[in-house]
Motif scaffolding. Structure first.
Motif, PDB file in Angstrom:
ATOM      1  N   ASP A  19     100.729  24.746 101.844  1.00 44.93           N
ATOM      2  CA  ASP A  19      99.597  25.616 102.125  1.00 44.93           C
ATOM      3  C   ASP A  19      99.088  26.272 100.830  1.00 44.93           C
ATOM      4  OD1 ASP A  19      98.060  27.180 104.300  1.00 44.93           O
ATOM      5  OD2 ASP A  19      98.843  28.731 102.951  1.00 44.93           O
ATOM      6  N   GLY A  20      97.782  26.195 100.616  1.00 43.02           N
ATOM      7  CA  GLY A  20      97.202  26.728  99.376  1.00 43.02           C
ATOM      8  C   GLY A  20      97.356  28.242  99.274  1.00 43.02           C
ATOM      9  N   GLY A  21      97.237  28.939 100.384  1.00 44.02           N
ATOM     10  CA  GLY A  21      97.410  30.388 100.371  1.00 44.02           C
ATOM     11  C   GLY A  21      98.808  30.768  99.916  1.00 44.02           C
ATOM     12  N   ALA A  22      99.815  30.046 100.434  1.00 42.53           N
ATOM     13  CA  ALA A  22     101.198  30.328 100.047  1.00 42.53           C
ATOM     14  C   ALA A  22     101.421  30.008  98.566  1.00 42.53           C
ATOM     15  CB  ALA A  22     102.166  29.525 100.913  1.00 42.53           C
ATOM     16  N   MET A  23     100.745  28.977  98.062  1.00 42.29           N
ATOM     17  CA  MET A  23     100.937  28.579  96.662  1.00 42.29           C
ATOM     18  C   MET A  23     100.327  29.569  95.670  1.00 42.29           C
ATOM     19  SD  MET A  23     102.820  26.011  96.144  1.00 42.29           S
ATOM     20  CE  MET A  23     102.523  25.589  94.423  1.00 42.29           C
ATOM     21  N   PHE A  24      99.309  30.319  96.136  1.00 40.25           N
ATOM     22  CA  PHE A  24      98.615  31.200  95.184  1.00 40.25           C
ATOM     23  C   PHE A  24      98.715  32.680  95.547  1.00 40.25           C
ATOM     24  CE2 PHE A  24      96.835  27.037  94.244  1.00 40.25           C
ATOM     25  CZ  PHE A  24      96.938  27.027  92.864  1.00 40.25           C
ATOM     26  N   GLY A  25      99.540  33.022  96.520  1.00 36.87           N
ATOM     27  CA  GLY A  25      99.846  34.428  96.801  1.00 36.87           C
ATOM     28  C   GLY A  25      98.615  35.270  97.069  1.00 36.87           C
ATOM     29  N   VAL A  26      98.407  36.315  96.278  1.00 34.82           N
ATOM     30  CA  VAL A  26      97.324  37.262  96.547  1.00 34.82           C
ATOM     31  C   VAL A  26      95.986  36.816  95.953  1.00 34.82           C
ATOM     32  CG1 VAL A  26      98.897  39.237  96.721  1.00 34.82           C
ATOM     33  CG2 VAL A  26      97.884  38.652  94.500  1.00 34.82           C
ATOM     34  N   PRO A  28      92.509  35.194  95.853  1.00 33.11           N
ATOM     35  CA  PRO A  28      91.582  34.771  96.921  1.00 33.11           C
ATOM     36  C   PRO A  28      91.255  33.275  96.839  1.00 33.11           C
ATOM     37  CG  PRO A  28      90.761  36.716  95.758  1.00 33.11           C
ATOM     38  CD  PRO A  28      91.900  36.180  94.951  1.00 33.11           C
ATOM     39  N   LYS A  29      91.099  32.674  98.014  1.00 30.89           N
ATOM     40  CA  LYS A  29      90.837  31.224  98.073  1.00 30.89           C
ATOM     41  C   LYS A  29      89.620  30.776  97.250  1.00 30.89           C
ATOM     42  CE  LYS A  29      90.360  27.306 101.152  1.00 30.89           C
ATOM     43  NZ  LYS A  29      90.289  26.799 102.522  1.00 30.89           N
ATOM     44  N   PRO A  30      88.499  31.527  97.255  1.00 26.20           N
ATOM     45  CA  PRO A  30      87.362  31.053  96.452  1.00 26.20           C
ATOM     46  C   PRO A  30      87.710  30.863  94.977  1.00 26.20           C
ATOM     47  CG  PRO A  30      86.676  32.812  97.920  1.00 26.20           C
ATOM     48  CD  PRO A  30      88.175  32.742  98.023  1.00 26.20           C
ATOM     49  N   LEU A  31      88.731  31.568  94.496  1.00 28.95           N
ATOM     50  CA  LEU A  31      89.150  31.385  93.095  1.00 28.95           C
ATOM     51  C   LEU A  31      90.084  30.185  92.954  1.00 28.95           C
ATOM     52  CD1 LEU A  31      89.779  35.069  91.897  1.00 28.95           C
ATOM     53  CD2 LEU A  31      87.742  33.648  91.598  1.00 28.95           C
ATOM     54  N   TRP A  32      91.151  30.117  93.803  1.00 25.78           N
ATOM     55  CA  TRP A  32      92.127  29.036  93.585  1.00 25.78           C
ATOM     56  C   TRP A  32      91.606  27.672  93.966  1.00 25.78           C
ATOM     57  CZ3 TRP A  32      93.517  26.386  97.898  1.00 25.78           C
ATOM     58  CH2 TRP A  32      93.735  27.044  99.120  1.00 25.78           C
ATOM     59  N   GLU A  33      90.674  27.613  94.950  1.00 29.59           N
ATOM     60  CA  GLU A  33      90.260  26.257  95.365  1.00 29.59           C
ATOM     61  C   GLU A  33      89.393  25.563  94.324  1.00 29.59           C
ATOM     62  OE1 GLU A  33      88.174  25.905  99.033  1.00 29.59           O
ATOM     63  OE2 GLU A  33      86.639  27.339  98.477  1.00 29.59           O
ATOM     64  N   LYS A  34      88.889  26.340  93.364  1.00 24.65           N
ATOM     65  CA  LYS A  34      88.136  25.705  92.271  1.00 24.65           C
ATOM     66  C   LYS A  34      89.058  24.858  91.400  1.00 24.65           C
ATOM     67  CE  LYS A  34      84.790  29.357  91.620  1.00 24.65           C
ATOM     68  NZ  LYS A  34      84.677  30.585  90.841  1.00 24.65           N
ATOM     69  N   VAL A  35      90.304  25.293  91.245  1.00 22.34           N
ATOM     70  CA  VAL A  35      91.235  24.537  90.393  1.00 22.34           C
ATOM     71  C   VAL A  35      92.201  23.677  91.191  1.00 22.34           C
ATOM     72  CG1 VAL A  35      91.129  26.094  88.417  1.00 22.34           C
ATOM     73  CG2 VAL A  35      92.769  26.560  90.249  1.00 22.34           C
ATOM     74  N   SER A  36      92.338  23.969  92.479  1.00 19.69           N
ATOM     75  CA  SER A  36      93.302  23.239  93.291  1.00 19.69           C
ATOM     76  C   SER A  36      92.708  23.050  94.688  1.00 19.69           C
ATOM     77  CB  SER A  36      94.602  24.065  93.319  1.00 19.69           C
ATOM     78  OG  SER A  36      95.683  23.293  93.698  1.00 19.69           O
ATOM     79  N   PRO A  37      91.873  22.032  94.874  1.00 20.38           N
ATOM     80  CA  PRO A  37      91.129  21.889  96.139  1.00 20.38           C
ATOM     81  C   PRO A  37      92.048  21.720  97.354  1.00 20.38           C
ATOM     82  CG  PRO A  37      90.437  20.261  94.491  1.00 20.38           C
ATOM     83  CD  PRO A  37      91.624  20.959  93.924  1.00 20.38           C
TER      84      PRO A  37
END
Ligand code: ZN
Length: 283
Positions: A19-26, A28-37
């Protein structure tokens, strides 16, 4: 890859998704999904990258990956794809499992120690028959008393057979495994999580394991939701990456799906920038 007097190889053991949320903790998804779709189940793509360090004094394998003891249902949940035959982990570089002298496990979560044992005639035996296996004593003790949140990441069947086979070396704190290869306790991800540092003929390198699992986790506050002590992870990253940038250490990421090794630089804005090596595995 030649590294001082050592030879380094990355062995990709599997790909999987979490899960992407679990991988990037706090973060926000709009930030992490740019580097890890993320896929349609919000999962991001990961790999298990093992590192083999060939030294004049012996061969050290860092991590063992997920292994092959997974049900169809579990394989589907993680979209787990095994990429090698666990009886012949080092086939791609012309070596056999019995060529490994030492196996270092950063911590005892199943995606790191799952490949430590294989099943033969209904019995779990060490995958690398001649190797001593190194883990932290504090991690070992904790795994048997982990609370409800932490427990899901541990499967005692992955590592208890090592003790039974007499091949387990429990290390208490920082230690040298072979000349030029040492473990250092970081805390953060788990209280006794360790990284592997290697050094030969003036060259330095580090296998960050789960304290910095992918290149997308370079920014110190981008810490996994899985971490037991996220503030400690953040502090460790700031300090260690500054040294790695300064001294041009070779960096290896355990779960990076793209090129998993390279160097880090600090840019003029004070941010860490990733520079992957040209070849994917450089074997
Ligand atoms: Zn992991």
């Amino acid at each position: 890859m030649q590294f001082g007097q050592f030879q380094l190889h990355i062995i990709r053991e599997c790909t999987f998704k979490l899960d992407g949320g679990a991988m990037f903790g706090v973060v926000p998804k709009p930030l992490w999904e740019k580097v890890s779709p993320a896929d349609d189940l919000n999962r991001v793509s990961l790999a298990c990258n093992l590192l083999l360090i060939e030294t004049p004094a012996g061969r050290v394998l860092v991590e063992t990956g997920m292994g092959n003891r997974w049900s169809e249902k579990e394989r589907e949940r993680y979209e787990l794809r095994s990429l090698l035959d666990h009886e012949r982990v080092l086939d791609s570089i012309g070596l056999s499992n019995s060529d490994v002298d030492a196996v270092v496990i950063s911590h005892l979560h199943f995606d790191h120690v799952g490949g430590a044992v294989i099943e033969q005639n209904g019995k779990l035996i060490p995958t690398f028959p001649r190797a001593k296996y190194y883990a932290q004593k504090g991690e070992w003790d904790f795994s048997f008393k982990a609370n409800a949140r932490a427990r899901a990441s541990y499967r005692a069947d992955d590592y208890r057979p090592l003790e039974e086979a007499g091949v387990l070396c429990l290390v208490d704190g920082d230690a040298e495994i072979l000349p030029g290869v040492s473990v250092k306790v970081t805390g953060g991800h788990t209280s006794h999580h360790q990284v592997v540092c290697f050094e030969s003929a003036g060259e330095k390198g580090i296998y960050f394991a789960d304290i910095i699992p992918t290149a997308s986790h370079l920014t110190p506050p981008w810490v996994m939701g899985y971490d037991h002590y996220p503030l400690a992870s953040c502090d460790y990253k700031s300090e260690c990456l500054a040294r790695a940038a300064n001294e041009n250490w070779l960096i290896v990421f355990d779960h990076e799906i793209a090129t998993p090794w390279g160097h880090v630089k600090m840019n003029q804005a004070g941010k860490f920038e990733w520079q992957a090596l040209n070849s994917e595995f450089g074997n």
